[in-house]
Motif scaffolding. Sequence first.
Motif, PDB file in Angstrom:
ATOM      1  N   MET A 168       0.831  -1.206   0.000  1.00 10.35           N
ATOM      2  CA  MET A 168       0.000   0.000   0.000  1.00 10.35           C
ATOM      3  C   MET A 168       0.868   1.260   0.000  1.00 10.35           C
ATOM      4  O   MET A 168       0.651   2.181  -0.797  1.00 10.35           O
ATOM      5  CB  MET A 168      -0.912  -0.006   1.235  1.00 10.35           C
ATOM      6  N   ILE A 169       1.849   1.282   0.875  1.00 10.39           N
ATOM      7  CA  ILE A 169       2.736   2.449   0.975  1.00 10.39           C
ATOM      8  C   ILE A 169       3.593   2.587  -0.279  1.00 10.39           C
ATOM      9  O   ILE A 169       3.768   3.688  -0.811  1.00 10.39           O
ATOM     10  CB  ILE A 169       3.606   2.335   2.243  1.00 10.39           C
ATOM     11  N   ALA A 170       4.091   1.447  -0.784  1.00  9.48           N
ATOM     12  CA  ALA A 170       4.931   1.466  -1.985  1.00  9.48           C
ATOM     13  C   ALA A 170       4.155   2.004  -3.188  1.00  9.48           C
ATOM     14  O   ALA A 170       4.670   2.836  -3.945  1.00  9.48           O
ATOM     15  CB  ALA A 170       5.457   0.064  -2.273  1.00  9.48           C
ATOM     16  N   CYS A 171       2.925   1.559  -3.361  1.00  9.43           N
ATOM     17  CA  CYS A 171       2.102   2.021  -4.495  1.00  9.43           C
ATOM     18  C   CYS A 171       1.859   3.522  -4.418  1.00  9.43           C
ATOM     19  O   CYS A 171       1.938   4.230  -5.432  1.00  9.43           O
ATOM     20  CB  CYS A 171       0.778   1.273  -4.524  1.00  9.43           C
ATOM     21  N   LEU A 172       1.573   4.019  -3.224  1.00 12.63           N
ATOM     22  CA  LEU A 172       1.330   5.444  -3.050  1.00 12.63           C
ATOM     23  C   LEU A 172       2.552   6.263  -3.450  1.00 12.63           C
ATOM     24  O   LEU A 172       2.449   7.263  -4.174  1.00 12.63           O
ATOM     25  CB  LEU A 172       0.949   5.741  -1.591  1.00 12.63           C
ATOM     26  N   ILE A 173       3.732   5.836  -2.999  1.00  8.24           N
ATOM     27  CA  ILE A 173       4.959   6.586  -3.291  1.00  8.24           C
ATOM     28  C   ILE A 173       5.310   6.520  -4.775  1.00  8.24           C
ATOM     29  O   ILE A 173       5.718   7.515  -5.375  1.00  8.24           O
ATOM     30  CB  ILE A 173       6.117   6.073  -2.408  1.00  8.24           C
ATOM     31  N   VAL A 174       5.138   5.346  -5.394  1.00  6.95           N
ATOM     32  CA  VAL A 174       5.412   5.222  -6.827  1.00  6.95           C
ATOM     33  C   VAL A 174       4.462   6.117  -7.624  1.00  6.95           C
ATOM     34  O   VAL A 174       4.886   6.816  -8.557  1.00  6.95           O
ATOM     35  CB  VAL A 174       5.312   3.754  -7.288  1.00  6.95           C
ATOM     36  N   LEU A 175       3.190   6.120  -7.275  1.00  7.41           N
ATOM     37  CA  LEU A 175       2.226   6.983  -7.968  1.00  7.41           C
ATOM     38  C   LEU A 175       2.593   8.457  -7.815  1.00  7.41           C
ATOM     39  O   LEU A 175       2.446   9.251  -8.753  1.00  7.41           O
ATOM     40  CB  LEU A 175       0.814   6.740  -7.418  1.00  7.41           C
ATOM     41  N   ARG A 176       3.077   8.821  -6.647  1.00  6.09           N
ATOM     42  CA  ARG A 176       3.472  10.211  -6.395  1.00  6.09           C
ATOM     43  C   ARG A 176       4.658  10.616  -7.275  1.00  6.09           C
ATOM     44  O   ARG A 176       4.886  11.803  -7.519  1.00  6.09           O
ATOM     45  CB  ARG A 176       3.828  10.367  -4.913  1.00  6.09           C
ATOM     46  N   HIS A 177       5.402   9.627  -7.757  1.00  2.48           N
ATOM     47  CA  HIS A 177       6.568   9.906  -8.603  1.00  2.48           C
ATOM     48  C   HIS A 177       6.246   9.939 -10.098  1.00  2.48           C
ATOM     49  O   HIS A 177       7.169  10.048 -10.918  1.00  2.48           O
ATOM     50  CB  HIS A 177       7.666   8.859  -8.345  1.00  2.48           C
ATOM     51  N   MET A 178       4.977   9.876 -10.472  1.00  3.58           N
ATOM     52  CA  MET A 178       4.645   9.879 -11.890  1.00  3.58           C
ATOM     53  C   MET A 178       5.146  11.130 -12.629  1.00  3.58           C
ATOM     54  O   MET A 178       5.615  11.023 -13.769  1.00  3.58           O
ATOM     55  CB  MET A 178       3.135   9.708 -12.082  1.00  3.58           C
ATOM     56  N   PRO A 179       5.100  12.329 -12.001  1.00  2.00           N
ATOM     57  CA  PRO A 179       5.698  13.484 -12.692  1.00  2.00           C
ATOM     58  C   PRO A 179       7.186  13.291 -12.967  1.00  2.00           C
ATOM     59  O   PRO A 179       7.686  13.725 -14.010  1.00  2.00           O
ATOM     60  CB  PRO A 179       5.449  14.643 -11.721  1.00  2.00           C
ATOM     61  N   ASN A 180       7.892  12.637 -12.022  1.00  2.00           N
ATOM     62  CA  ASN A 180       9.309  12.356 -12.244  1.00  2.00           C
ATOM     63  C   ASN A 180       9.499  11.409 -13.423  1.00  2.00           C
ATOM     64  O   ASN A 180      10.420  11.562 -14.229  1.00  2.00           O
ATOM     65  CB  ASN A 180       9.934  11.736 -10.989  1.00  2.00           C
ATOM     66  N   VAL A 181       8.623  10.401 -13.508  1.00  2.00           N
ATOM     67  CA  VAL A 181       8.691   9.444 -14.619  1.00  2.00           C
ATOM     68  C   VAL A 181       8.520  10.167 -15.950  1.00  2.00           C
ATOM     69  O   VAL A 181       9.267   9.930 -16.916  1.00  2.00           O
ATOM     70  CB  VAL A 181       7.626   8.338 -14.459  1.00  2.00           C
ATOM     71  N   LEU A 182       7.559  11.080 -16.009  1.00  2.00           N
ATOM     72  CA  LEU A 182       7.327  11.836 -17.242  1.00  2.00           C
ATOM     73  C   LEU A 182       8.535  12.706 -17.592  1.00  2.00           C
ATOM     74  O   LEU A 182       8.918  12.805 -18.766  1.00  2.00           O
ATOM     75  CB  LEU A 182       6.070  12.701 -17.094  1.00  2.00           C
ATOM     76  N   ARG A 183       9.147  13.315 -16.568  1.00  2.00           N
ATOM     77  CA  ARG A 183      10.340  14.127 -16.817  1.00  2.00           C
ATOM     78  C   ARG A 183      11.516  13.262 -17.256  1.00  2.00           C
ATOM     79  O   ARG A 183      12.324  13.672 -18.101  1.00  2.00           O
ATOM     80  CB  ARG A 183      10.704  14.945 -15.570  1.00  2.00           C
ATOM     81  N   LEU A 184      11.620  12.061 -16.694  1.00  2.00           N
ATOM     82  CA  LEU A 184      12.685  11.145 -17.112  1.00  2.00           C
ATOM     83  C   LEU A 184      12.515  10.758 -18.576  1.00  2.00           C
ATOM     84  O   LEU A 184      13.494  10.668 -19.333  1.00  2.00           O
ATOM     85  CB  LEU A 184      12.673   9.887 -16.229  1.00  2.00           C
TER      86      LEU A 184
END
Length: 195
Positions: A168-184
Amino acid sequence: MQLDFLLVLIISYLLGSINSAIIFSKLQNLPDPRTVGSNNPGATNVYRMAGKTVAIAVLFFDVLKGIIATWGSYYIGLTPTEIGFAGLACCLGHMFPVFFKFQGGKAVATGFGCLLPVGITLGISLLCIWYLVFRKTGYSSIAAIISVGISPLVTLYIADKYVLPVSMIACLIVLRHMPNVLRLLDGTEPKTKRN
């Protein structure tokens, strides 16, 4: 919902809302970390602005509030799933802090603090994975996504009853990083270095 569990969720959220990056930046007469660099109020962006000492202080307090939320929940007798929700509440507080206009960080350090009570083996494993990926790529965001993303698998071999709350915690943090993924993907994600 039991009153004690609801109280734990509220306390965990409020604890998460205490953003040390913003507080330390104000104390050091630095710019608001939400307005410079990566615009993320976390240890990595503070390191870019102020160097190791302040960044380590931010990292310590962000990890500590995650530990308090989940370890405290464990010691008052909550179930693994309830502990997971306490961790989620703490991370959501960091991401959307009521004390700072709901503009918070990615909760990587806070999430790590939430996961740490599962076992020292998990903590060491995630730190090693983060460090190796960071050294290879130079991107804190990639290191965070990979280390957090792999945490449920590591938990499966350490304490399988905590796989769901860790996931649950891992999914939340990964989702929060979606802007970083787009920038990458478009090549605009900054590497971690001090300006």
